[in-house]
Scaffold this motif. Structure first.
Motif, short mmCIF file in Angstrom:
data_model
loop_
_atom_site.label_atom_id
_atom_site.label_comp_id
_atom_site.label_asym_id
_atom_site.label_seq_id
_atom_site.Cartn_x
_atom_site.Cartn_y
_atom_site.Cartn_z
N SER A 86 70.89 -50.18 -65.72
CA SER A 86 69.72 -50.07 -64.68
C SER A 86 69.44 -49.01 -63.59
O SER A 86 70.41 -48.46 -63.50
CB SER A 86 69.10 -51.77 -63.88
OG SER A 86 69.73 -51.51 -62.54
N LEU A 87 68.23 -48.55 -63.35
CA LEU A 87 68.17 -47.62 -61.91
C LEU A 87 68.61 -47.93 -60.99
O LEU A 87 68.80 -47.24 -60.07
CB LEU A 87 66.98 -46.75 -61.59
CG LEU A 87 66.28 -45.71 -62.66
CD1 LEU A 87 64.93 -45.47 -62.53
CD2 LEU A 87 67.34 -45.33 -62.64
N LYS A 88 68.27 -48.96 -60.52
CA LYS A 88 68.72 -49.73 -59.31
C LYS A 88 70.25 -49.60 -58.97
O LYS A 88 70.98 -49.64 -57.56
CB LYS A 88 68.66 -51.03 -58.32
CG LYS A 88 68.98 -52.37 -59.48
CD LYS A 88 68.28 -53.42 -59.24
CE LYS A 88 68.50 -55.22 -60.47
NZ LYS A 88 70.20 -55.12 -60.53
N ASP A 89 71.31 -50.01 -60.09
CA ASP A 89 72.31 -49.95 -60.03
C ASP A 89 72.75 -48.36 -60.13
O ASP A 89 74.44 -48.45 -60.27
CB ASP A 89 73.29 -50.51 -61.44
CG ASP A 89 72.68 -52.36 -60.85
OD1 ASP A 89 72.71 -52.41 -59.91
OD2 ASP A 89 72.63 -52.60 -62.30
N ASP B 75 73.80 -45.87 -58.97
CA ASP B 75 74.56 -45.40 -57.48
C ASP B 75 76.14 -45.93 -57.78
O ASP B 75 76.68 -45.21 -57.99
CB ASP B 75 73.94 -45.02 -56.52
CG ASP B 75 72.60 -44.03 -56.22
OD1 ASP B 75 73.00 -42.31 -56.29
OD2 ASP B 75 71.65 -44.39 -56.21
N ASP C 226 63.18 -44.46 -67.56
CA ASP C 226 64.03 -45.15 -66.57
C ASP C 226 64.31 -43.10 -66.38
O ASP C 226 64.48 -42.97 -65.09
CB ASP C 226 65.25 -45.76 -66.60
CG ASP C 226 64.53 -46.92 -66.15
OD1 ASP C 226 63.68 -47.42 -65.51
OD2 ASP C 226 65.25 -47.93 -66.55
#
Ligand code: SF4
Length: 187
Positions: free
Chosen positions: A6-9, A11, A56
């Motif tokens: 997922s994009l939020k993870d 980094d 994504d």
């Protein structure tokens, strides 16, 4: 088969589970908001391999490139290449992520950030990058020694072991293997 990324993870995962080649591309993209073609291919296919879905991936690259070239130019010039990597354009080939061997044999030119840092970085840059990865100064000399003697994948394996404090008996032969093995340890 790996799960979805997922994009939020992204980094956090990049800091903990990406091999140096991908960490370097990722950090450069975040900093410069741009990567040349070789870097887009190497990182883009890797991200696809770790489970980043096409929508994504488009959002991820657009967020960076828009800051440099604007959203419109991104849509016109760069979105195609990303859809292409996912087999949605052209011959609709479902391209696979690059192996270490392919990356090590690539020939990055001026301004390129793809390739294998153990082969393509100067010693000074490699030392700095490994320090940033969290490799201790003792392990660092061993890694540098392997890189100098052209054992690039062994250097990467030693980095993996230093960063995770866990052995990697099979050795590293693919960036996506480095990633999935790291994920298993971190879970
Ligand atoms: Fe990437 Fe493979 Fe080089 Fe490690 S050995 S940095 S995974 S290309």
């Amino acid at each position: 088969e790996l799960g979805e990324m997922s994009l939020k993870d992204i980094d956090q995962v990049a800091r903990t589970a990406f091999p140096l080649c991908m960490r370097h591309l990722f950090d450069t993209l975040r900093e410069d908001h741009h990567l040349k073609h070789g870097g887009r291919m190497q990182l883009g296919l890797f991200l696809k391999g770790v489970g980043l879905k096409l929508d994504d991936a488009l959002a991820f690259w657009k967020a960076e490139f828009s800051q440099k070239v604007g959203a419109e130019r991104f849509d016109k010039e760069y979105a195609y290449g990303i859809r292409h990597n996912y087999g949605k354009e052209g011959k609709r080939t479902d391209y696979t992520p690059y192996s270490c061997q392919k990356i090590i044999l690539s020939t990055p030119g001026v301004g390129d950030h793809h390739g294998c840092p153990y082969r393509h970085f100067s010693e000074e840059n490699l030392r700095a990058a490994l320090g940033k990865m969290g490799v201790s100064s003792r392990a660092l000399d061993d890694v540098i020694e392997k890189a100098k003697t052209k054992h690039y994948q062994l250097a990467c394996t030693l980095t993996y072991e230093a960063v995770h404090g866990s052995s990697c008996d099979a050795g590293i032969n693919h960036p996506n293997q480095y990633f999935s093995d790291s994920q298993k340890i971190l879970e």
